[in-house]
Design a protein around this motif. Structure first.
Motif, short mmCIF file in Angstrom:
data_model
loop_
_atom_site.label_atom_id
_atom_site.label_comp_id
_atom_site.label_asym_id
_atom_site.label_seq_id
_atom_site.Cartn_x
_atom_site.Cartn_y
_atom_site.Cartn_z
N GLY A 1 40.17 18.21 52.66
CA GLY A 1 41.51 17.95 52.16
C GLY A 1 41.59 17.66 50.69
N SER A 2 40.59 18.10 49.91
CA SER A 2 40.59 17.82 48.48
C SER A 2 41.83 18.37 47.78
CB SER A 2 39.34 18.42 47.82
OG SER A 2 39.37 18.21 46.42
N LYS A 3 42.38 17.57 46.87
CA LYS A 3 43.47 18.01 46.01
C LYS A 3 42.96 18.38 44.62
CE LYS A 3 46.82 15.04 48.41
NZ LYS A 3 47.77 13.90 48.29
N LEU A 4 41.63 18.37 44.48
CA LEU A 4 41.02 18.60 43.17
C LEU A 4 40.48 20.01 43.01
CD1 LEU A 4 38.99 15.26 42.99
CD2 LEU A 4 41.05 15.82 41.67
N ILE A 5 39.96 20.61 44.09
CA ILE A 5 39.24 21.87 43.97
C ILE A 5 39.25 22.60 45.30
CG2 ILE A 5 37.01 20.83 44.56
CD1 ILE A 5 35.70 22.70 42.50
N GLN A 6 39.15 23.92 45.21
CA GLN A 6 38.97 24.75 46.39
C GLN A 6 37.49 25.13 46.49
OE1 GLN A 6 41.39 25.67 48.81
NE2 GLN A 6 42.43 24.00 47.70
N THR A 7 36.93 24.98 47.69
CA THR A 7 35.52 25.33 47.92
C THR A 7 35.45 26.29 49.11
OG1 THR A 7 35.34 23.30 49.25
CG2 THR A 7 34.57 23.20 46.96
N PRO A 8 35.84 27.53 48.92
CA PRO A 8 35.98 28.46 50.05
C PRO A 8 34.69 28.74 50.80
CG PRO A 8 36.16 29.61 47.95
CD PRO A 8 36.21 28.16 47.64
N ILE B 1 30.70 21.80 40.51
CA ILE B 1 30.87 22.05 41.95
C ILE B 1 31.27 23.49 42.23
CG2 ILE B 1 32.34 21.47 43.92
CD1 ILE B 1 31.47 18.78 43.54
N GLU B 2 32.09 24.07 41.36
CA GLU B 2 32.47 25.47 41.61
C GLU B 2 31.24 26.36 41.63
OE1 GLU B 2 36.28 27.28 40.47
OE2 GLU B 2 35.08 28.55 39.13
N SER B 3 30.27 26.11 40.76
CA SER B 3 29.04 26.89 40.78
C SER B 3 28.25 26.66 42.07
CB SER B 3 28.17 26.54 39.57
OG SER B 3 28.69 27.11 38.39
N VAL B 4 28.21 25.42 42.54
CA VAL B 4 27.54 25.14 43.81
C VAL B 4 28.18 25.95 44.92
CG1 VAL B 4 27.10 23.38 45.58
CG2 VAL B 4 26.72 22.84 43.17
N ASP B 5 29.50 25.90 45.00
CA ASP B 5 30.20 26.61 46.08
C ASP B 5 29.95 28.12 46.01
OD1 ASP B 5 32.26 26.45 48.33
OD2 ASP B 5 33.16 27.93 46.98
N GLU B 6 30.03 28.68 44.82
CA GLU B 6 29.80 30.12 44.69
C GLU B 6 28.39 30.51 45.10
OE1 GLU B 6 33.02 31.05 41.10
OE2 GLU B 6 30.86 31.23 40.71
N ASN B 7 27.42 29.68 44.74
CA ASN B 7 26.04 29.99 45.09
C ASN B 7 25.75 29.78 46.56
OD1 ASN B 7 24.10 30.77 42.72
ND2 ASN B 7 25.58 29.35 41.84
N VAL B 8 26.37 28.79 47.17
CA VAL B 8 26.29 28.66 48.63
C VAL B 8 26.82 29.94 49.28
CG1 VAL B 8 27.27 27.46 50.63
CG2 VAL B 8 26.35 26.14 48.71
N GLY B 9 27.89 30.47 48.73
CA GLY B 9 28.43 31.72 49.25
C GLY B 9 27.44 32.88 49.16
N ARG B 10 26.68 32.95 48.08
CA ARG B 10 25.67 34.00 47.93
C ARG B 10 24.64 33.94 49.06
NH1 ARG B 10 22.75 33.17 42.54
NH2 ARG B 10 21.64 35.04 43.23
#
Length: 520
Positions: free
Chosen positions: A47-54, A326-335
């Protein structure tokens, strides 16, 4: 005649051979993903209002998300020791970042390795240079660096060019694709440095997020009026303790020219924060314009800012850098998740996503962790195993990082040592919630006096209440009604309406301390 005699023998071999292969195929692979200081408030599935972590959200959509997952001791190395051993920090020796880990302790990767799994660790361990139980590893020394990180390997130290989150992911994918023995199940630990302080996003994220504005937490200007000494004396306030050079990216020459700007750290190596100076000329050219713009704004505006405006500015700078990491973490988790899908590994791979603890993102005016209060104590935890674990389910049971080892061992059909102190979460993951009997967890923080000056404390936490004892140089108790006061703004320990609750919880706390063999 001889053929007829051989047929039963051949048939037996075929049957047992097929059964052996079938059994080995059922043993799941393990991909254990962990970030450092990743607050649950910075995950959109929470439920973060700060960032999207798809990409992290993909795991939640396809697995089980825990809203009351927590740690036994909210500080980096102790948390990691608890995860590896399945034991509280007073048992495994790593009570704080200084106490030595008891190297005679058995870690769960060692158990997986002995059971025939191929094991590997890439990323941040944070204590020890020779992790036990791994066939292959490349780990960051101590905290590691965001830019052009060094690694410790079985063959010796090496430096790799690039951004640390990308590099760790490249190494992980390289092992999964080319280095592992495909005839064995694997247990891979893919552990990120990010988003640990001081926050240096990748250059493109640094630029992107420096132009963004984020909502402030409701408790940013908390005055700690209804709590004890510990909250009032902690040194983790964004305004008064977050440094301008180390954290907010203000150059030493800017601070020198302006004069009187505090707090800041003196005598930075090479004139500015050391990890930035690891960057090549080409890399600095990408970071430089953003750093310059931050410094120009600061120099022009800081002298006329009120303390409230300074707090707001520092909070935005903090969020810009933290969330950019965190955006880099999320993108790399996606990889990595994409590779599991493309390779066909996803179906029989347990993926766990967590952090070594929670983190304050301005709540109560704070950054860092350490306290038993929720933002520090609670940690993100999402677990996926297609066709075996529940899908798209949220659980609020009290689970801890103490439980990870036994959970993964049971899933892999490996017997856990009897001296592990956690409980397998398999009943919760498979929908057999009635088999889960724990309703309270034990927490204990030891690192005082130390950075951030959070006092020693221990406590019991249930879904509805949290009882805490601060001790050593103080003797104070706090009680929080977690349902009525979810932001933990007011201790009700001395409220007569809660007298019976206090008495009951104190008895339960004694029982937990005895159960976990706490002696101090």
């Amino acid at each position: 005649m001889k053929l007829n005699l051989l047929l039963p023998f051949i048939f037996t071999i075929l049957i047992f051979g097929c059964n052996k292969k079938e059994t080995s195929q059922k043993r799941p692979n393990i991909l254990f993903i962990m970030s450092d200081d990743h607050a649950y408030q910075a995950i959109s599935a929470y439920g973060s209002k700060l960032i999207q972590t798809p990409n992290i959200d993909r795991l939640a959509d396809e697995g089980v998300l825990f809203t009351n997952a927590c740690v036994t001791n909210s500080i980096c190395a102790p948390s990691r020791a608890t995860i590896l051993t399945g034991k509280h920090t007073h048992i495994n020796g790593k009570m704080d970042n200084i106490h030595p880990f008891d190297t005679t302790q058995m870690t769960f990767p060692q158990i997986f390795q002995k059971a025939g799994y191929e094991t590997a660790m890439y990323g941040k361990l944070h204590f020890g240079n020779n992790p036990k139980g791994f066939d292959d590893f490349m780990i960051l020394p101590d905290q590691g660096n965001y830019i052009n990180p060094d690694f410790i390997t079985p063959q010796g130290d090496t430096t790799l060019m690039g951004y640390v989150t990308d590099v760790i992911t490249d190494l992980t994918l390289g092992w999964l694709k080319d280095k592992r023995d495909t005839d064995k199940p694997f247990m891979m630990m893919y552990w990120h440095k990010a988003p640990h302080r001081p926050w240096w996003p990748r250059a493109d994220k640094f630029k992107k997020y420096s132009q963004m504005t984020f909502p402030e937490p409701a408790t940013l200007f908390d005055d700690y009026a209804n709590r004890g000494t510990a909250a009032k004396s902690a040194e983790m306030n964004i305004l008064t303790h977050m440094t301008y050079n180390h954290d907010s990216k203000i150059r030493p020459e800017t601070l020198q020219k302006m004069g009187g700007v505090t707090p800041h750290i003196e005598n930075y190596k090479d004139g500015f924060y050391y990890p930035y100076n690891r960057a090549s000329a080409e890399q600095k050219a990408l970071y430089g314009p953003v750093v310059d713009s931050i410094n120009q704004y600061f120099e022009e505006n800081w002298p006329s800012m009120t303390n409230e405006e300074k707090m707001k500015w520092k909070y935005q700078r903090y969020m810009q850098d933290y969330l950019g990491c965190i955006e880099s973490v999320d993108e790399n988790v996606g990889r990595v998740l994409d590779y599991l899908d493309e390779s066909g590994l996803a179906e029989n791979t347990i993926v766990i996503y967590t952090s070594d603890q929670g983190f304050y993102l301005g709540e109560h005016g704070w950054f860092d962790k350490r306290f038993i209060y929720d933002e520090s104590f609670k940690t993100p935890l999402i677990i996926r195993w297609p066709n075996e674990f529940q899908k798209g389910v949220v659980k609020d049971e009290m689970v801890q990082n103490l439980d990870y080892a036994q959970t993964l061992l049971e899933a892999a059909q490996i017997e856990a040592p009897s001296d592990m102190q956690g409980e397998s979460m398999i009943p919760l993951l498979t929908g057999n919630d009635q088999q889960w009997t724990r309703d309270a967890v034990y927490y204990h923080y030891y690192a005082y006096p130390s950075i951030h000056m959070v006092k020693k404390h221990y406590g019991i936490v249930k879904k509805d209440f949290k009882l805490v004892h601060f001790y050593d140089d103080v003797d104070e108790w706090e009680l929080y009604d977690r349902y009525k006061d979810p932001q933990e703004m007011s201790s009700v320990y001395h409220d007569p309406a809660y007298t019976e609750v206090v008495e009951t919880l104190k008895e339960e706390l004694k029982g937990l301390r005895k159960k976990y063999k706490v002696v101090q």
